[in-house]
Every structure is written in structure tokens, then in C-alpha cells.
Design an enzyme around this catalytic site. Structure first.
Site, PDB file in Angstrom:
ATOM      1  N   HIS A   1      -2.058  -2.455  -3.771  1.00 28.45           N
ATOM      2  CA  HIS A   1      -1.670  -3.633  -4.554  1.00 28.45           C
ATOM      3  C   HIS A   1      -0.209  -3.915  -4.241  1.00 28.45           C
ATOM      4  CE1 HIS A   1      -0.836  -6.469  -7.636  1.00 28.45           C
ATOM      5  NE2 HIS A   1      -0.043  -5.644  -8.303  1.00 28.45           N
TER       6      HIS A   1
ATOM      7  N   GLU B   1      -3.487   1.453 -12.541  1.00 30.63           N
ATOM      8  CA  GLU B   1      -4.492   0.644 -11.842  1.00 30.63           C
ATOM      9  C   GLU B   1      -5.513   1.527 -11.104  1.00 30.63           C
ATOM     10  OE1 GLU B   1      -4.006  -2.906 -11.563  1.00 30.63           O
ATOM     11  OE2 GLU B   1      -1.853  -3.249 -11.627  1.00 30.63           O
TER      12      GLU B   1
ATOM     13  N   HIS C   1       3.133  -7.247  -3.816  1.00 31.64           N
ATOM     14  CA  HIS C   1       3.681  -8.557  -4.206  1.00 31.64           C
ATOM     15  C   HIS C   1       4.360  -9.250  -3.017  1.00 31.64           C
ATOM     16  CE1 HIS C   1       4.316  -7.377  -8.773  1.00 31.64           C
ATOM     17  NE2 HIS C   1       3.075  -7.200  -8.371  1.00 31.64           N
TER      18      HIS C   1
ATOM     19  N   GLU D   1      -4.555 -17.107  15.158  1.00 29.91           N
ATOM     20  CA  GLU D   1      -4.869 -15.692  14.905  1.00 29.91           C
ATOM     21  C   GLU D   1      -5.562 -15.475  13.552  1.00 29.91           C
ATOM     22  OE1 GLU D   1      -3.880 -12.688  16.568  1.00 29.91           O
ATOM     23  OE2 GLU D   1      -3.335 -13.800  18.355  1.00 29.91           O
TER      24      GLU D   1
ATOM     25  N   HIS E   1       1.100 -13.648  -8.870  1.00 30.54           N
ATOM     26  CA  HIS E   1       1.314 -12.217  -9.059  1.00 30.54           C
ATOM     27  C   HIS E   1       1.373 -11.451  -7.730  1.00 30.54           C
ATOM     28  CE1 HIS E   1       0.205  -8.348 -11.474  1.00 30.54           C
ATOM     29  NE2 HIS E   1       0.785  -8.043 -10.336  1.00 30.54           N
TER      30      HIS E   1
HETATM   31 ZN   LIG Z   1       1.556  -6.223  -9.555  1.00 26.00          ZN
END
Ligand SMILES: [Zn+2]
Length: 267
Positions: free
Chosen positions: A143, A120, A145, A173, A214
Site C-alpha cells: 500500500h 492493514e 501514496h 507502454e 488516498h
Molecule cells: Zn494510506
């Protein structure tokens, strides 16, 4: 030559990767991050390592359109690394790379250049480029999850504006932490295709871009800043899911506006 593993930015990265896994944001091979080194960090810690290689750094060909980042140095997680164990072998699981026109040089790490950065990486570079236009202090792209954010993409309509408004209504908040809102893409194939440029396009406005079913891309000026942002979004997604996605009360749009005005967050 300074021991590069003892430098503040590497120590903080290693510690943050461990937290990243403990928080449940990076199971198995999931997750990757890129940290833009400042000129000071490069001069203080990296130049000596680069000189010692006498121009024999491993070069990896790459395709990306990140002209503004040529000559910059990044600390990057390797392809296929496990966030759970990055701290055990940082010199294998992390690497410092220098960006060239159509390639990168591996200056340090990745098991002496035998391994490669996350696939990535081109998407990360585009995101850095987009964020730097908004904030020259931006340093990180991650990145990950986070479980409840992913769960919320199943329970909530996939609509950036509606998703943001729901989040803002969950906690006073939220609008203070992300007054610009949350970016969101439709479901797309992950990897090296259009999802990278599309995420970067969203990052021209948002620091977080959610990938339905994802995870998310997040960015910030430091680990504290970026992790704090992810934590806030994840915490409130958890509150949403604890309510079974059925929010019957919460802040009104008017109250959210009142908050944003009180803290001078919107134009
Ligand atoms: Zn991922």
C-alpha cells in the site's frame, strides 16, 4: 543459525522500503507491505528461528477470512513504521509472522514481538489470497501514496474503465505493462472496515487498485515486478498532471487495441 538480516529477501525488502520512501510513496507513517515467503525461504531461513523459540512465539489474535493462507509465513511492516527509517531498525520495523486460524505468531522482529504488524494486515491477506488465485507466483502486496496518482484522482473522473483508458492512451507502454487495466474503488473510509474486502475483490482481476484521494494497493511476483508496475502508473499520472489533466492528443482506442493485439495481450 543464519543471520536473518543477511538473507536475500530481507536485504531486498529493506532496500526496497528505502526506495519506496525516496520515490515519495510513503510519507510519515504512510505505506505498508507484506511479502509471502516461499517454502524454500521458510525452510532455509525461518524454521531454525522458530525452533529456537521452542513454541514461545508471541501470539496475536486477529480476525480475517484467509483460510487458504493458514500455515503461510509473511514478512510484514509494523504498525506505525516510517518507511524513511525502516533500514535503521529493521528488527523493530519488520516482522515475520505465521498465519493461524484466528491469530498470528510473531516468529521474528517487531522488537521481539513487543510491536504489532500493520493494521492493514487482514486486508493484505485477503489481497494475497485473491492474487494467488490469478497467479500462484504472487508474493507481494504494497500500500503506498504515489503523489501523481493521487493528484490524478482529483483531476479525472472516478471511473475505473475511463481512468484505465486515459492511462493506456498516455504511453504505448501502458497497455503492455497493465493489459488487465487498473482497479478503482469509490472513496471509502480506510482502515479495518469494508475497504479491505472490497480491495481484495478488485484484486481478483487487477494487480493495482486505486483508492481515490488516498493512494493505491499494488501486487506482484517480486519487488522488481511490483515497483515497476507502480512506477509505470505513477510516471503516466505525472504526464497527465503535467498536461493539467487536459489531454488533447494521445493514442486512440484503436491504437491501444493494435498494441494489445501485436503483443497478444487480450483474448
Ligand atoms: Zn494510506
Amino acid at each position: 543459525m543464519a543471520d536473518i538480516l543477511k538473507t536475500p529477501f530481507l536485504e531486498e525488502t529493506i532496500e526496497s522500503c528505502r526506495y519506496f520512501w525516496e520515490a515519495g510513496w510513503g510519507e510519515n507513517h504512510a505505506g505498508n507491505l507484506t511479502y509471502l515467503l516461499s517454502e524454500e525461504e521458510v525452510n532455509k531461513y525461518v524454521k531454525d528461528v522458530e525452533k529456537a523459540k521452542k513454541g514461545k512465539s508471541v501470539r496475536v489474535a486477529m480476525t480475517f477470512e484467509a483460510e487458504e493462507l493458514i500455515g503461510k509465513y509473511f514478512l510484514v511492516t509494523r504498525a506505525g513504521s516510517f518507511f524513511r527509517t525502516i533500514h535503521k531498525h529493521p528488527e523493530k520495523n519488520l516482522g515475520i509472522v505465521k498465519v493461524n486460524h484466528d491469530s498470528i505468531d510473531i516468529i521474528w522482529g517487531f522488537d521481539n514481538g513487543r510491536m504489532k504488524p500493520t493494521s492493514e494486515f487482514p486486508a493484505h491477506l485477503l489481497c494475497h489470497q485473491a492474487r494467488l488465485k490469478q497467479n500462484p507466483e504472487n508474493k507481494l502486496v504494497m500500500h503506498c501514496h504515489p503523489t501523481n496518482v493521487i493528484a490524478m484522482t482529483f483531476a479525472h473522473e472516478i471511473n475505473e474503465e475511463k481512468f484505465t483508458k486515459t492511462m493506456w492512451r498516455l504511453n504505448s507502454e501502458c497497455v503492455l505493462v497493465f493489459p488487465e487495466g487498473l482497479g478503482m474503488l469509490p472513496w471509502m473510509v480506510c482502515g479495518e472496515g469494508p475497504i479491505g474486502p472490497d480491495t481484495a475483490k478488485k484484486m481478483e482481476k487487477y494487480r493495482i487498485v486505486i483508492w481515490p484521494y488516498h493512494g493505491m494497493f499494488a501486487s506482484g511476483t517480486s519487488f522488481e515486478d511490483t515497483i515497476g508496475l507502480i512506477e509505470t502508473v505513477e510516471k503516466n499520472a505525472q504526464v497527465y498532471m503535467l498536461n493539467g489533466g487536459e489531454i488533447k492528443a494521445g493514442l486512440t482506442d484503436e491504437q491501444v487495441r493494435e498494441l494489445a493485439q501485436a503483443f497478444d495481450l487480450w483474448d
